[in-house]
Design a protein around this motif. Structure first.
Motif, PDB file in Angstrom:
ATOM      1  N   ILE A  16      42.678  48.932  22.917  1.00 30.34           N
ATOM      2  CA  ILE A  16      43.401  47.657  22.751  1.00 30.34           C
ATOM      3  C   ILE A  16      43.689  47.035  24.120  1.00 30.34           C
ATOM      4  O   ILE A  16      43.522  45.829  24.322  1.00 30.34           O
ATOM      5  CB  ILE A  16      44.695  47.877  21.943  1.00 30.34           C
ATOM      6  N   GLU A  17      44.086  47.867  25.056  1.00 31.52           N
ATOM      7  CA  GLU A  17      44.382  47.373  26.406  1.00 31.52           C
ATOM      8  C   GLU A  17      43.126  46.785  27.048  1.00 31.52           C
ATOM      9  O   GLU A  17      43.188  45.716  27.663  1.00 31.52           O
ATOM     10  CB  GLU A  17      44.930  48.518  27.256  1.00 31.52           C
ATOM     11  N   THR A  18      42.007  47.446  26.879  1.00 28.07           N
ATOM     12  CA  THR A  18      40.746  46.948  27.455  1.00 28.07           C
ATOM     13  C   THR A  18      40.359  45.622  26.812  1.00 28.07           C
ATOM     14  O   THR A  18      39.952  44.680  27.504  1.00 28.07           O
ATOM     15  CB  THR A  18      39.619  47.985  27.233  1.00 28.07           C
ATOM     16  N   ARG A  19      40.500  45.560  25.481  1.00 24.23           N
ATOM     17  CA  ARG A  19      40.187  44.323  24.772  1.00 24.23           C
ATOM     18  C   ARG A  19      41.115  43.190  25.222  1.00 24.23           C
ATOM     19  O   ARG A  19      40.679  42.056  25.450  1.00 24.23           O
ATOM     20  CB  ARG A  19      40.343  44.559  23.271  1.00 24.23           C
ATOM     21  N   MET A  20      42.383  43.489  25.377  1.00 24.40           N
ATOM     22  CA  MET A  20      43.353  42.469  25.805  1.00 24.40           C
ATOM     23  C   MET A  20      43.084  42.033  27.247  1.00 24.40           C
ATOM     24  O   MET A  20      43.212  40.849  27.577  1.00 24.40           O
ATOM     25  CB  MET A  20      44.786  42.999  25.663  1.00 24.40           C
ATOM     26  N   ASP A  21      42.720  42.984  28.103  1.00 21.97           N
ATOM     27  CA  ASP A  21      42.378  42.624  29.484  1.00 21.97           C
ATOM     28  C   ASP A  21      41.194  41.670  29.506  1.00 21.97           C
ATOM     29  O   ASP A  21      41.158  40.706  30.279  1.00 21.97           O
ATOM     30  CB  ASP A  21      42.068  43.873  30.309  1.00 21.97           C
ATOM     31  N   GLY A  22      40.203  41.911  28.646  1.00 24.63           N
ATOM     32  CA  GLY A  22      39.037  41.025  28.556  1.00 24.63           C
ATOM     33  C   GLY A  22      39.425  39.643  28.076  1.00 24.63           C
ATOM     34  O   GLY A  22      38.965  38.626  28.601  1.00 24.63           O
ATOM     35  N   ARG A  23      40.292  39.607  27.057  1.00 18.32           N
ATOM     36  CA  ARG A  23      40.753  38.305  26.553  1.00 18.32           C
ATOM     37  C   ARG A  23      41.571  37.557  27.598  1.00 18.32           C
ATOM     38  O   ARG A  23      41.418  36.349  27.765  1.00 18.32           O
ATOM     39  CB  ARG A  23      41.581  38.511  25.286  1.00 18.32           C
ATOM     40  N   ILE A  24      42.457  38.270  28.272  1.00 22.34           N
ATOM     41  CA  ILE A  24      43.276  37.626  29.308  1.00 22.34           C
ATOM     42  C   ILE A  24      42.392  37.102  30.432  1.00 22.34           C
ATOM     43  O   ILE A  24      42.594  35.981  30.930  1.00 22.34           O
ATOM     44  CB  ILE A  24      44.351  38.604  29.835  1.00 22.34           C
ATOM     45  N   ALA A  25      41.392  37.865  30.827  1.00 22.18           N
ATOM     46  CA  ALA A  25      40.468  37.415  31.871  1.00 22.18           C
ATOM     47  C   ALA A  25      39.721  36.177  31.401  1.00 22.18           C
ATOM     48  O   ALA A  25      39.520  35.220  32.174  1.00 22.18           O
ATOM     49  CB  ALA A  25      39.501  38.525  32.243  1.00 22.18           C
ATOM     50  N   ASN A  26      39.315  36.150  30.130  1.00 23.63           N
ATOM     51  CA  ASN A  26      38.618  34.996  29.571  1.00 23.63           C
ATOM     52  C   ASN A  26      39.520  33.762  29.584  1.00 23.63           C
ATOM     53  O   ASN A  26      39.099  32.663  29.942  1.00 23.63           O
ATOM     54  CB  ASN A  26      38.150  35.332  28.149  1.00 23.63           C
ATOM     55  N   VAL A  27      40.776  33.945  29.187  1.00 28.18           N
ATOM     56  CA  VAL A  27      41.736  32.843  29.187  1.00 28.18           C
ATOM     57  C   VAL A  27      41.980  32.354  30.622  1.00 28.18           C
ATOM     58  O   VAL A  27      42.052  31.143  30.871  1.00 28.18           O
ATOM     59  CB  VAL A  27      43.051  33.266  28.495  1.00 28.18           C
ATOM     60  N   GLU A  28      42.086  33.283  31.557  1.00 26.41           N
ATOM     61  CA  GLU A  28      42.286  32.891  32.959  1.00 26.41           C
ATOM     62  C   GLU A  28      41.114  32.065  33.476  1.00 26.41           C
ATOM     63  O   GLU A  28      41.299  31.078  34.195  1.00 26.41           O
ATOM     64  CB  GLU A  28      42.487  34.132  33.831  1.00 26.41           C
ATOM     65  N   VAL A  29      39.891  32.469  33.099  1.00 25.96           N
ATOM     66  CA  VAL A  29      38.704  31.715  33.524  1.00 25.96           C
ATOM     67  C   VAL A  29      38.753  30.307  32.932  1.00 25.96           C
ATOM     68  O   VAL A  29      38.465  29.316  33.618  1.00 25.96           O
ATOM     69  CB  VAL A  29      37.414  32.465  33.113  1.00 25.96           C
ATOM     70  N   LYS A  30      39.121  30.210  31.645  1.00 21.60           N
ATOM     71  CA  LYS A  30      39.212  28.899  31.008  1.00 21.60           C
ATOM     72  C   LYS A  30      40.276  28.031  31.675  1.00 21.60           C
ATOM     73  O   LYS A  30      40.076  26.837  31.923  1.00 21.60           O
ATOM     74  CB  LYS A  30      39.514  29.040  29.517  1.00 21.60           C
ATOM     75  N   ILE A  31      41.430  28.630  31.959  1.00 17.82           N
ATOM     76  CA  ILE A  31      42.520  27.885  32.604  1.00 17.82           C
ATOM     77  C   ILE A  31      42.093  27.426  33.995  1.00 17.82           C
ATOM     78  O   ILE A  31      42.323  26.266  34.375  1.00 17.82           O
ATOM     79  CB  ILE A  31      43.803  28.741  32.654  1.00 17.82           C
ATOM     80  N   ASP A  32      41.459  28.335  34.747  1.00 18.70           N
ATOM     81  CA  ASP A  32      40.988  27.948  36.085  1.00 18.70           C
ATOM     82  C   ASP A  32      39.962  26.822  35.997  1.00 18.70           C
ATOM     83  O   ASP A  32      39.961  25.895  36.820  1.00 18.70           O
ATOM     84  CB  ASP A  32      40.397  29.161  36.810  1.00 18.70           C
ATOM     85  N   GLY A  33      39.094  26.881  34.991  1.00 20.38           N
ATOM     86  CA  GLY A  33      38.111  25.812  34.802  1.00 20.38           C
ATOM     87  C   GLY A  33      38.784  24.484  34.488  1.00 20.38           C
ATOM     88  O   GLY A  33      38.388  23.434  34.999  1.00 20.38           O
ATOM     89  N   LYS A  34      39.810  24.527  33.644  1.00 19.84           N
ATOM     90  CA  LYS A  34      40.539  23.303  33.298  1.00 19.84           C
ATOM     91  C   LYS A  34      41.274  22.743  34.521  1.00 19.84           C
ATOM     92  O   LYS A  34      41.296  21.530  34.740  1.00 19.84           O
ATOM     93  CB  LYS A  34      41.530  23.558  32.160  1.00 19.84           C
ATOM     94  N   PHE A  35      41.880  23.642  35.304  1.00 22.27           N
ATOM     95  CA  PHE A  35      42.546  23.183  36.523  1.00 22.27           C
ATOM     96  C   PHE A  35      41.546  22.550  37.488  1.00 22.27           C
ATOM     97  O   PHE A  35      41.854  21.544  38.137  1.00 22.27           O
ATOM     98  CB  PHE A  35      43.296  24.327  37.210  1.00 22.27           C
TER      99      PHE A  35
END
Length: 115
Positions: A16-35
């Motif tokens: 679960i932690e690995t899956r959540m880390d992947g999702r958080i990294a994906n969200v961070e990439v999306k947020i950085d792209g939007k910024f």
């Protein structure tokens, strides 16, 4: 109910932690792209605003120069044509004629008057 062993629980939590880390990294990439997109839009807006201000300044300066030129032209026209121009009057020249001296005629008797 089955009892869950500590190792099984740890393995599931790690998954679960690995899956959540992947999702958080994906969200961070999306947020950085939007910024990055927002920063690009702000840079474009800033450039457009500078261009707009420069264009507006040019129009204002041009308009002021045009209005000043038209005002000077109108004032010159009005001042030159407002009052009728009178021809400059010249005084008649003063002519002095020399008169010959008056000489008494020699033939005429002198008259004396007695009162």
């Amino acid at each position: 109910m089955n009892s869950i062993t500590q190792e099984l629980l740890d393995a599931r939590l790690e998954t679960i932690e690995t899956r959540m880390d992947g999702r958080i990294a994906n969200v961070e990439v999306k947020i950085d792209g939007k910024f990055a997109e927002v920063d690009a839009k702000f840079a474009e807006l800033r450039t457009d605003m500078h261009k707009g201000f420069a264009d507006m300044t040019k129009w204002i300066v041009g308009t002021v120069i045009g209005v000043a030129a038209v005002s000077v032209t109108i004032m010159t026209f009005v001042l030159n044509n407002a009052a009728p121009k009178s021809a400059p009057t010249q005084q008649a020249p003063i002519v002095v004629y020399a008169q010959p001296p008056v000489v008494a005629p020699a033939n005429q008797p002198e008259t004396t008057s007695k009162h």
